[in-house]
Design a protein around this motif. Structure first.
Motif, PDB file in Angstrom:
ATOM      1  N   GLY A 150       0.801  -1.220   0.000  1.00  0.00           N
ATOM      2  CA  GLY A 150       0.000   0.000   0.000  1.00  0.00           C
ATOM      3  C   GLY A 150       0.829   1.262   0.000  1.00  0.00           C
ATOM      4  O   GLY A 150       0.327   2.327   0.370  1.00  0.00           O
ATOM      5  N   GLY A 151       2.114   1.171  -0.371  1.00  0.00           N
ATOM      6  CA  GLY A 151       2.923   2.372  -0.580  1.00  0.00           C
ATOM      7  C   GLY A 151       2.991   3.293   0.622  1.00  0.00           C
ATOM      8  O   GLY A 151       3.161   2.852   1.749  1.00  0.00           O
ATOM      9  N   ASP A 152       2.811   4.612   0.358  1.00  0.00           N
ATOM     10  CA  ASP A 152       2.956   5.595   1.435  1.00  0.00           C
ATOM     11  C   ASP A 152       1.965   5.378   2.573  1.00  0.00           C
ATOM     12  O   ASP A 152       2.272   5.630   3.733  1.00  0.00           O
ATOM     13  CB  ASP A 152       2.778   7.026   0.879  1.00  0.00           C
ATOM     14  CG  ASP A 152       4.067   7.515   0.236  1.00  0.00           C
ATOM     15  OD1 ASP A 152       5.100   6.848   0.435  1.00  0.00           O
ATOM     16  OD2 ASP A 152       4.039   8.541  -0.462  1.00  0.00           O
ATOM     17  N   ALA A 153       0.761   4.903   2.236  1.00  0.00           N
ATOM     18  CA  ALA A 153      -0.225   4.677   3.303  1.00  0.00           C
ATOM     19  C   ALA A 153       0.303   3.612   4.259  1.00  0.00           C
ATOM     20  O   ALA A 153       0.174   3.726   5.485  1.00  0.00           O
ATOM     21  CB  ALA A 153      -1.555   4.230   2.713  1.00  0.00           C
ATOM     22  N   ALA A 154       0.924   2.561   3.707  1.00  0.00           N
ATOM     23  CA  ALA A 154       1.490   1.508   4.556  1.00  0.00           C
ATOM     24  C   ALA A 154       2.681   2.054   5.336  1.00  0.00           C
ATOM     25  O   ALA A 154       2.849   1.761   6.526  1.00  0.00           O
ATOM     26  CB  ALA A 154       1.919   0.319   3.702  1.00  0.00           C
ATOM     27  N   ALA A 155       3.500   2.880   4.674  1.00  0.00           N
ATOM     28  CA  ALA A 155       4.675   3.430   5.351  1.00  0.00           C
ATOM     29  C   ALA A 155       4.245   4.346   6.487  1.00  0.00           C
ATOM     30  O   ALA A 155       4.974   4.534   7.462  1.00  0.00           O
ATOM     31  CB  ALA A 155       5.530   4.213   4.359  1.00  0.00           C
TER      32      ALA A 155
END
Length: 1372
Positions: A488-493
């Motif tokens: 999930g990219g930035d949301a996951a980060a």
């Protein structure tokens, strides 16, 4: 106790809120269930509840003590007995010494042998007459005492010894410390540090409402004539029905804060540092001072003290002036040259010493205020110096080097913990280092975002940069190098750091020796998320691939394992419910793990075993993780799950895991009991054995199915009844089952909170009694299968955190296990939706959960293991509840929380595109779009302050994020609200049909003041305190001048004081059983231990003080209750915030004790303050407001303000009717209170009307014979007589004109005692008058029941109790 997880309040066994009748405090003490004592105490298990505690069952602390003896790590911690012995050791008796300081009379000082000499130094630096000294030594018979020696180790120091204070020569460091200390004394009453959120200062306003310290005021005021002087009329905005929500009264102006000016300027001189030849004359540094009389002087700090020199602003002449006024202390020097300084400094110190210590002590973690007045910015040498030397390692702590945080954090963990004094020392050290680390990490994170720290990879794009500052490693919450692309990219980060922090918290709480986690703090500041971590020694020198010897660095493609790590992690697997499992690595070899694959093990250069990246400590939440080909149970599907979430890191909360295991345990016990009973029945019916085995086999098969269906079926509307039912049944079943299964061994019948619950037979390693009987073994096996236990011989549920992780592959031979684990995860996801959400709503309906604002709502969700991403689901559930009207307050708080969280998500990305110079303009513009009715909010581009924008454009890429720097200005209110609605839909799956703030306010009944407070707290905005007109359609409400600051929002671990906490719990249990004296002693002990670990200020100490005050009050010691509650209020204001819901409650309790102490006007002021705060935080329409208004109405009735009193009491009646239903006993009581006021006004008709209503309710609810009904009917008779008498008199007057002989009617003001009695009733404090003999009988009865309980034979709960008391104590 090492592997205990009680610190995390999960659901504690036998404490399910069994269906309650109305709460205690209805004046009806034993409404429908005479057998249960109701008690609004949280018993440490997350229901802050009027939980019905079954008498003996509530005392599960005792068994826990016993259980900890056989704790995993072989630590013996014998129950309370040994603890009490150990405690006595700690409190060695103190003694008195005489202190002689230059120029003062000798004075006595009480000291304890444990203290260090240094602590006497601190006392002297705080005392009014010696506070100006910092550089001195203490001497006994001419020998200098070592600062770090304990007093007991000093020879010849005894009762009555004389210690001399001897002035010592200064060094540069000592001179700096001295100047800093003098500046602190000058600023001691100035609140600017609290407004600016520095040095752990925070606000407190209690003293404004109590006119100073309560302790004295009780004695000062003459109680007799107090009645006349009270002005009871509250300001207009506090009266019921007022729609006005002013902001200014939130921070009343304290007259002490207009500081008396002692100096105009005190700053470092530009002539520093002294040149070489002056150094050799002893010059250390130069100060520049301007006195109030406008005299400019230059001062030399030399080794001998401070003197005036002959320098001016432009000429350097270091020779002493004539006279030079050489003084050892700067205060003595200034007092000689400035009369105003002398006068004002003395007055200032007097005031400083009069303040309550709790107003001055630093809090352990910084609390930020979201409003502040305009504070004048004065010159301040120390502040300026701090800002530029960046005070890296706080040189006071460790001379000449920065702190090695990792070493400090890990060393404190390694301290011994065999006995109580050792554990206290250890916990104190851990807590202190954590709070220092959190403060340093916060400063570092702000420095990083403000661009003041050089990156360690400066060549990379700004989002990818990493930083090291003060031995702390900082990284930004962006998806660097596509690490989280799959997830999930930035949301996951962005989500990973908080998950990781939860993992660190969980492993920290389990506290396994030899396993180390990193210090971790997550800071959200100016739209960026920064993770701060302590640094593993040696990790920066080598590549990550070489150092990781356990786990995986690429989400499971390559995996390694290590025997030492498996051994260490195995100790955590039971308390954290993590299953050991095998996965395949890239070579298709099987690798055994005991954590998720992301969890990495690294051995540092210091030889310690570290684990990091704990973001998947807890299993995934399948409701928010759609997996192809996997079906969720019908309960979840019916609610529209699984739903797509921003990222794939959504995991279940630890509280949910605990609750689910608890729930399964009850099922397990029920099944085993049922089957054993069937076997028994068969045994009695037949004697031939072969038949039995068949019958025993079949029912258990079918039975296994029934449980499966039962869990599936529990989503029906009646789920709440079902679960309540289940709990009430298990009381009997569990005990029979355990008797049968383990021959009455008591351990088995108690579900252990930490981990697997086995019949005691297997606990001792060898198999005992009935389990050798194959039939019983089969019963247990069947029950284990049915509930998904990983063991066949005992109940043990654990989760495999790698299930459904993309990239993780399992070997074929564990396919069966994996299938089981998948099912378990689906059941857990369904359990959250079908049990936990309904139980939350039920708790809100019976008012055992009473959220008042966003924070308390979130806490209520989290206690039950519900993540905030379920907020939309919870609100939909409330919307469909038949009793929706009684949940209006909950729904409203939920909506405002959902909206402000959506706004926060948008604000985060909005801020990332703003350059520093435009920050205040951007923030005010956002708030205008969010809250102002002005339809075309226009942003003011800050081109006005500095012109030429062209040059600055090139340097854009300094701040992380870069981007178009003026894009923020184009936001419009309608666009923002569209975004909020779409965010609500995509994140919470909730539909808000509103295009503007006014529609939302209209539709959901919100108030703008609440929304402003919530968004400011969530994002760290601080605004100017003044009246804002959000409803104006002609101009925006805020300008950029109204935004004062933007603070970080910090998440960190809260280390716990475990021993203190156990004392506290045992104390609560004692109180619940009616042993007040013993309970009081235990809680006092807990208070001591809490102070030992946390210092003076902490949330848990606040809870402790509140309960103590309550006990003092019940036991009749009103002044002591007042003093303890005063501390609780001050502490709550300082640690939680001046308008936190807990603080509001503390104010209410304090008002009651003030009233009991005869301080009526103070009680009223406190209640008005509480009402104002509550209006601001959640508005008038809230069940708690009814209690507050009843309190205000009663006090006003007591001071004969009848009309005013009626306004509040009638409002309380309306609210009670709405939230408790017209037939509730609370409503009956409200009617009675209103009737009493009408009686005092001689309006008997209205009085009769209300009392009749009350009587009807009592009669219908309690029956004719109940004493409440009788009391009410007596009162009705009395009112009727009074009414008749009045009518007679009136007729007499009509008939005979003015010369009638009138019998004087008795209009009595209510006695204080009767008002106090009613106050006690509504606040849930009920004294039951008992004779001494009754008490003895009761004690004997309670003890007899407890013995029965130990034998596990007791099925019916204990009857009447000497008292009831009700209180909510949040236990974090």
């Amino acid at each position: 106790m090492v592997s205990k997880t009680d610190d995390i309040p999960a659901s504690v066994p036998n404490c399910n809120p069994v269906d309650l009748a109305d709460e205690a405090g209805d004046g009806a003490q034993d409404s429908n269930e005479p057998s249960k004592t109701r008690l609004k105490e949280s018993c440490g298990c997350g229901h802050s509840a009027d939980t019905a505690m079954v008498n003996g069952d509530g005392a599960h602390e005792r068994t826990e003590e016993a259980e900890s003896k056989q704790d995993g790590n072989g630590e013996t911690d014998g129950g309370e007995e040994s603890n009490e012995q150990e405690v006595i050791v700690i409190q060695d008796t103190g003694f008195t010494v005489k202190i002689q300081a230059p120029g003062t009379e000798p004075f006595d000082l009480q000291v304890s042998p444990q203290e260090m000499v240094q602590e006497i130094h601190q006392v002297l630096m705080d005392r009014e007459d010696t506070c100006h000294r910092t550089c001195f030594s203490l001497q006994l018979d001419g020998n200098v005492l070592d600062n770090f020696a304990e007093l007991k180790s000093i020879e010849g120091l005894q009762e009555g010894s004389l210690l001399k204070v001897v002035e010592e020569p200064y060094t540069v460091r000592e001179a700096r410390i001295h100047v800093r200390h003098i500046r602190d004394l000058l600023k001691s009453l100035d609140p600017s540090d609290a407004y600016n959120g520095v040095d752990c200062n925070s606000l407190s306003f209690l003293s404004i409402f109590t006119d100073g310290d309560l302790g004295d005021s009780g004695k000062r005021k003459k109680k007799g004539n107090e009645m006349e002087q009270i002005d009871c009329t509250p300001p207009e905005h506090i009266l019921p029905g007022s729609k006005d929500r002013p902001l200014v009264p939130l921070q009343p102006q304290n007259k002490d804060w207009k500081p008396m000016q002692c100096l105009k300027v005190l700053t470092m001189s530009g002539w520093n540092p002294p040149p070489g030849n002056r150094k050799m004359h002893g010059d250390l540094m130069y100060l520049y001072i301007v006195t109030v009389e406008e005299r400019h002087v230059s001062v030399t700090a030399s080794t001998r003290g401070f003197y005036l020199n002959q320098s001016t602003t432009y000429t350097f002449n270091p020779k002493p002036a004539n006279p030079s006024f050489l003084s050892h202390s700067l205060v003595e020097l200034l007092s000689q040259i400035s009369p105003a300084f002398k006068k004002n400094f003395t007055a200032l110190q007097k005031k400083r010493v009069q303040r309550h210590p709790f107003e001055r002590i630093a809090t352990p973690f910084q609390v930020y205020s979201w409003t502040a007045p305009q504070v004048d910015h004065a010159m301040d040498c120390v502040r300026a110096e701090d800002a530029y030397t960046s005070r890296l390692g706080y040189e006071e702590h460790i001379p000449g080097q920065t702190r090695d945080w990792n070493e400090e954090l890990q060393t404190t963990r390694e301290l011994p913990r065999k006995n109580l004094p050792e554990r206290l020392l250890r916990e104190r050290a851990i807590f202190k280092v954590h709070s220092d680390f959190a403060a340093a990490a916060t400063r570092g994170a702000m420095a990083v975002i403000d661009g003041n720290v050089m990156a360690i990879n400066p060549g990379e794009e700004t989002r990818m940069q990493m930083f090291i500052w003060n031995n702390i490693f900082f990284s930004l919450g962006f998806d660097v190098r596509d690490h989280y692309r799959e997830l999930g990219g930035d949301a996951a980060a962005h989500a990973a750091p908080t998950n990781d922090l939860n993992g660190v918290r969980a492993y920290g709480a389990v506290d396994v020796e030899g396993l180390y986690t990193l210090g971790t703090v997550v800071v959200d500041y100016r739209g960026y998320r920064v993770t701060a971590q302590s640094i593993i020694p040696g990790i920066l020198e080598r590549e990550q691939e070489q150092s990781v010897i356990y786990g995986s660095i690429d989400f499971g493609k390559t995996v390694v394992s290590h025997s030492k790590y498996l051994e260490l992690l195995d100790k955590t697997s039971r308390p954290l419910k993590v299953q050991r499992h095998n996965v395949l690595n890239e070579k298709d070899d099987t690798v055994e793990l005991c954590s998720s694959v992301e969890c990495k093990g690294i051995i540092g250069n210091d030889g310690r075993h570290y684990i990091l990246d704990l973001l998947r400590t807890f299993p995934p939440d399948l409701n928010f993780l759609p997996v192809d080909g996997e079906e969720l149970p019908p309960e979840s599907k019916r609610q529209g799950f699984p739903r797509q979430h921003r990222h794939h890191l959504a995991c279940l909360r630890q509280e949910l895991i605990e609750a689910f295991v608890e729930h399964r345990y009850l099922l397990f016990m029920k099944m085993a009991a049922l089957q054993l009973m069937q076997q028994k029945a068969n045994k009695d019916a037949k004697t031939d054995l072969p038949a039995i085995t068949e019958t025993a086999g079949t029912p258990s098969e079918s039975n296994a199915d029934t449980t499966q269906t039962q869990t599936a079926a529990s989503d029906s509307p009646s789920v709440t009844e079902a679960s309540a039912d289940a709990t009430s049944q298990t009381e009997n079943n569990a005990s029979t089952a355990s008797e049968a299964a383990t021959d009455g061994e008591e351990n088995a019948s108690k579900p252990a909170t930490n981990g697997s619950l086995e019949p005691a037979a297997t606990q001792n390693g060898e198999c005992k009694s009935p389990l050798e009987d194959p039939k019983s073994r089969e019963v247990v096996l069947n029950a284990c299968k049915a509930v998904g236990s990983i063991s066949n011989t005992s109940f043990d549920i654990r989760f495999n955190p790698d299930i459904f992780s993309p990239g993780v592959r399992f070997p074929d031979d564990s396919a069966d296990d994996v299938q089981k684990q998948k099912q378990l995860l689906k059941d857990t996801a369904a359990f959250l939706v079908s049990c936990q959400i309904p139980s939350l709503v039920k708790d809100c309906l019976d008012h055992s959960a009473l959220p008042m604002d966003g924070a308390t709502l979130t806490e209520a969700l989290h206690q039950r293991g519900i993540n905030v991403r379920y907020l939309g689901t919870v609100l939909e559930f409330v919307d469909k509840t038949p009793a929706k009207a009684q949940l209006e307050h909950f729904y409203r708080i939920g909506i405002s929380e959902l909206i402000t969280r959506c706004a926060k998500h948008i604000f985060k990305t909005y801020l990332q595109g703003v350059e520093l110079s435009a920050l205040s303009a951007a923030v005010s513009h956002f708030l205008n779009c969010f809250l102002s009715s002005f339809p075309d909010a226009v942003a003011h581009l800050p081109a006005d302050e500095l012109v030429s924008r062209r040059k600055s454009r090139k340097r854009r890429n300094r701040v992380p994020g870069g981007g178009d720097n003026t894009a923020w200005a184009s936001l419009t209110p309608s666009e923002l609200w569209k975004n909020i609605a779409s965010e609500a839909k995509s994140y919470y799956h909730f539909t808000i049909q509103c295009e503007s703030v006014d529609q939302v306010v209209e539709k959901y009944g919100l108030q703008k003041s609440t929304l402003l407070r919530e968004i400011s707290i969530k994002t760290g905005i601080q605004i100017l305190i003044k009246e804002y007109n959000f409803d104006s359609r002609h101009k925006p409400a805020l300008t950029e001048e109204d935004i004062l600051n933007i603070f970080p929002v910090v998440k960190h671990v809260n280390p716990k004081a475990s021993d203190a906490f156990h004392f506290f719990q045992s104390g609560q249990a004692k109180v619940q059983q009616g042993f007040l004296k013993e309970g009081c002693e235990l809680i006092n002990e807990a208070l001591n231990l809490f102070n030992n670990v946390y210092g003076a200020m902490h949330v848990e100490i606040c809870a402790c003080l509140r309960l103590l005050a309550r006990l003092n009050y019940i036991m009749g010691d009103h002044p002591e209750a007042l003093s303890n509650q005063q501390k609780a209020v001050l502490m709550s204001e300082r640690v939680l915030g001046i308008e936190h819901p807990n603080t509001i409650q503390e104010y209410m309790h304090l008002a009651l004790y003030c009233f009991a102490n005869g301080q009526l006007s103070t009680a009223l002021k406190l209640l008005y303050r509480a009402r104002y705060l509550m209006l601001l935080v959640c508005g008038e329409d809230h069940p708690e407001m009814a209690l507050l208004d009843s309190n205000i109405g009663l006090v006003l009735h007591g001071v004969m303000e009848y009309d005013l009193s009626l306004r509040f009491l009638e409002n309380a009646l309306t609210i009670n009717t709405k939230y408790h239903g017209p037939r509730s006993l609370k409503v009956a009581l409200s009617h009675h209170l209103v009737a009493r006021v009408y009686e005092s006004k001689a309006e008997f008709r209205s009085a009769l009307q209300h009392e009749k209503e009350g009587y009807t309710i009592y009669k219908n609810q309690m029956g004719e014979a109940h004493e409440k009904t009788k009391e009410s009917s007596e009162y009705l008779k009395y009112l009727t007589q009074q009414a008749v008498a009045l009518q007679r008199t009136m007729n007499e007057i009509y008939k005979n004109g003015s010369n009638a002989s009138i019998m004087p009617l008795k209009f009595t003001a209510p006695s204080m005692a009767s008002v106090l009695e009613q106050l006690n009733i509504i606040n849930g404090i009920i004294f039951i008058p008992l004779s001494q003999k009754d008490l003895e009988n009761l004690k004997a009865e309670v003890q007899r029941r407890q013995q029965l309980q130990e034998l596990g034979k007791l099925e019916e709960p204990a009857e009447d109790k000497p008292l009831e008391l009700e209180d909510k104590i949040p236990i974090d």
